[in-house]
Design a protein around this motif. Structure first.
Motif, PDB file in Angstrom:
ATOM      1  N   CYS A  33       4.138 -20.453   6.956  1.00  0.00           N
ATOM      2  CA  CYS A  33       4.903 -21.053   5.855  1.00  0.00           C
ATOM      3  C   CYS A  33       4.214 -20.797   4.515  1.00  0.00           C
ATOM      4  O   CYS A  33       4.876 -20.599   3.501  1.00  0.00           O
ATOM      5  CB  CYS A  33       5.054 -22.550   6.110  1.00  0.00           C
ATOM      6  N   THR A  52      14.689 -25.128  -2.304  1.00  0.00           N
ATOM      7  CA  THR A  52      14.129 -25.524  -1.013  1.00  0.00           C
ATOM      8  C   THR A  52      14.267 -24.378  -0.030  1.00  0.00           C
ATOM      9  O   THR A  52      15.325 -23.742   0.050  1.00  0.00           O
ATOM     10  CB  THR A  52      14.853 -26.768  -0.454  1.00  0.00           C
ATOM     11  N   LYS A  54      13.944 -23.783   3.941  1.00  0.00           N
ATOM     12  CA  LYS A  54      13.871 -24.560   5.171  1.00  0.00           C
ATOM     13  C   LYS A  54      13.537 -23.671   6.370  1.00  0.00           C
ATOM     14  O   LYS A  54      14.054 -22.570   6.502  1.00  0.00           O
ATOM     15  CB  LYS A  54      15.201 -25.285   5.429  1.00  0.00           C
ATOM     16  N   SER A  55      12.646 -24.188   7.211  1.00  0.00           N
ATOM     17  CA  SER A  55      12.390 -23.562   8.503  1.00  0.00           C
ATOM     18  C   SER A  55      12.488 -24.662   9.550  1.00  0.00           C
ATOM     19  O   SER A  55      12.911 -25.777   9.250  1.00  0.00           O
ATOM     20  CB  SER A  55      11.007 -22.892   8.516  1.00  0.00           C
ATOM     21  N   HIS A  59       9.267 -27.456   5.490  1.00  0.00           N
ATOM     22  CA  HIS A  59      10.112 -27.082   4.368  1.00  0.00           C
ATOM     23  C   HIS A  59       9.245 -26.792   3.147  1.00  0.00           C
ATOM     24  O   HIS A  59       8.202 -27.422   2.955  1.00  0.00           O
ATOM     25  CB  HIS A  59      11.102 -28.203   4.018  1.00  0.00           C
ATOM     26  N   HIS A  61       9.421 -26.900  -0.908  1.00  0.00           N
ATOM     27  CA  HIS A  61      10.168 -27.384  -2.071  1.00  0.00           C
ATOM     28  C   HIS A  61       9.460 -26.907  -3.326  1.00  0.00           C
ATOM     29  O   HIS A  61       8.226 -26.864  -3.372  1.00  0.00           O
ATOM     30  CB  HIS A  61      10.242 -28.912  -2.075  1.00  0.00           C
ATOM     31  N   SER A  76       9.522 -31.267   7.944  1.00  0.00           N
ATOM     32  CA  SER A  76      10.973 -31.189   7.760  1.00  0.00           C
ATOM     33  C   SER A  76      11.625 -32.563   7.657  1.00  0.00           C
ATOM     34  O   SER A  76      12.685 -32.703   7.040  1.00  0.00           O
ATOM     35  CB  SER A  76      11.593 -30.397   8.914  1.00  0.00           C
ATOM     36  N   THR A  80      13.685 -35.383   1.054  1.00  0.00           N
ATOM     37  CA  THR A  80      13.703 -34.418  -0.043  1.00  0.00           C
ATOM     38  C   THR A  80      13.438 -35.094  -1.391  1.00  0.00           C
ATOM     39  O   THR A  80      12.727 -34.557  -2.239  1.00  0.00           O
ATOM     40  CB  THR A  80      15.056 -33.687  -0.075  1.00  0.00           C
ATOM     41  N   GLN A 152      19.288 -23.736  -1.853  1.00  0.00           N
ATOM     42  CA  GLN A 152      18.804 -23.563  -0.492  1.00  0.00           C
ATOM     43  C   GLN A 152      18.524 -22.078  -0.230  1.00  0.00           C
ATOM     44  O   GLN A 152      19.376 -21.228  -0.471  1.00  0.00           O
ATOM     45  CB  GLN A 152      19.839 -24.074   0.518  1.00  0.00           C
TER      46      GLN A 152
END
Length: 303
Positions: A33, A52, A54-55, A59, A61, A76, A80, A152
């Motif tokens: 990441c 953001t 996402k995985s 995440h 941000h 995750s 948020t 996203q």
């Protein structure tokens, strides 16, 4: 368990890393990441103010302001809103600690790595405090995210081929900050030698007082403490010069103040010239500590 795992401050125009949290988490997913985060940091000009990535379990941000981006890796399940509250507070602290003009002219990576101590403090409040003392309004952040939700970015869209992103963007390699102190200077080595000499003198005098004058009451005990504290501080100054330590710009002046206090207390046991010598060495050591900057560690190219 930590929910905010990593924080990163970067300059938007060229992706130059300015500061980062010096964490020691080595899970495979976190390291992967971090690679994605470094890639995104090179293409921040293509995104709006917030975004953001996402995985599955983590995440990324990020938010940008005044040409500076603040990025974080969170679990995750971390809300948020709270992640962007963390980034907003990080940004407030960063711009209040350093001048914007200075930020935009630095050329070496991690020029503000001492900010790590502030990052760690804010992270701790968000990770372990039951109720973080938020300096910004959660309600305002929620409202802003509803009006302009973060863009996203699908992690699968970050394609890295032969060190480029989509064939044109250079990837800043490495999963964690890579830095080291500048080479020692001749004056720096001299300051270390003089500091060792001062430390040895303090230790000898302290031991001498323990052996001969410890029974003389509180006055003798105070002098022993002053000599030994000065000895420990001299050793600490040598360590600060030779090895990197976070918040060194705070610790070095703090050590100098302690040496001033100790020598002021020992005025009756040392003459003026001896005290001036110890204070002069302490000032020289402090200057050398603060002058020795961090430089980027060269990466192995592999042959």
């Amino acid at each position: 368990m930590s929910m905010i795992l990593f924080a990163y401050v970067v300059r938007v125009k060229d992706g130059l890393p300015l500061s980062a949290s010096t964490d020691f988490e080595y899970s495979r997913e976190l390291q992967e990441c971090k690679k994605h985060l470094k890639i995104v940091s090179k293409m921040l000009g293509q995104f709006p103010g917030r975004g953001t990535v996402k995985s599955n379990q983590l995440h990324i941000h990020f938010t940008t302001s005044q040409g500076i981006a603040y990025m974080t890796i969170c679990c995750s399940y971390y809300p948020t809103t709270m992640a962007f509250c963390f980034l907003e507070e990080l940004g407030m602290e960063f711009v209040s600690s350093f001048e914007i003009a200075q930020i935009h002219v630095v050329s070496r990576p991690y020029a503000f790595l001492e900010f790590d101590s502030v990052i760690q403090k804010i992270k701790w409040h968000y990770n372990y405090s039951n109720r973080p003392s938020l300096k910004i309004s959660v309600t305002n952040i929620q409202r802003e995210l509803k009006v302009t939700p973060p863009q996203q970015v699908n992690v699968d869209d970050i394609v890295v081929t032969n060190g480029t992103l989509n064939g044109h963007l250079h990837l800043y390699s490495g999963s964690a900050p890579s830095y080291r102190l500048e080479p020692v200077s001749v004056v720096g080595i001299l300051s270390v030698i003089l500091n060792i000499m001062c430390g040895a003198l303090n230790l000898i005098r302290g031991i001498h007082l323990i052996e001969h004058n410890f029974q003389d009451g509180d006055e003798g005990k105070g002098a022993v403490v002053a000599f030994l504290a000065a000895f420990v501080t001299c050793v600490f100054q040598c360590y600060l010069y030779l090895f990197y330590m976070s918040a060194r710009t705070i610790k070095a002046p703090g050590a100098l103040v302690l040496i001033f206090i100790c020598n002021s207390y020992l005025f009756g046991l040392r003459n003026v010239w001896q005290i001036l010598f110890h204070l002069g060495v302490a000032c020289l050591s402090t200057y050398q500590i603060l002058s020795r900057k961090l430089t980027e560690r060269p990466h192995d190219s592999g042959v």
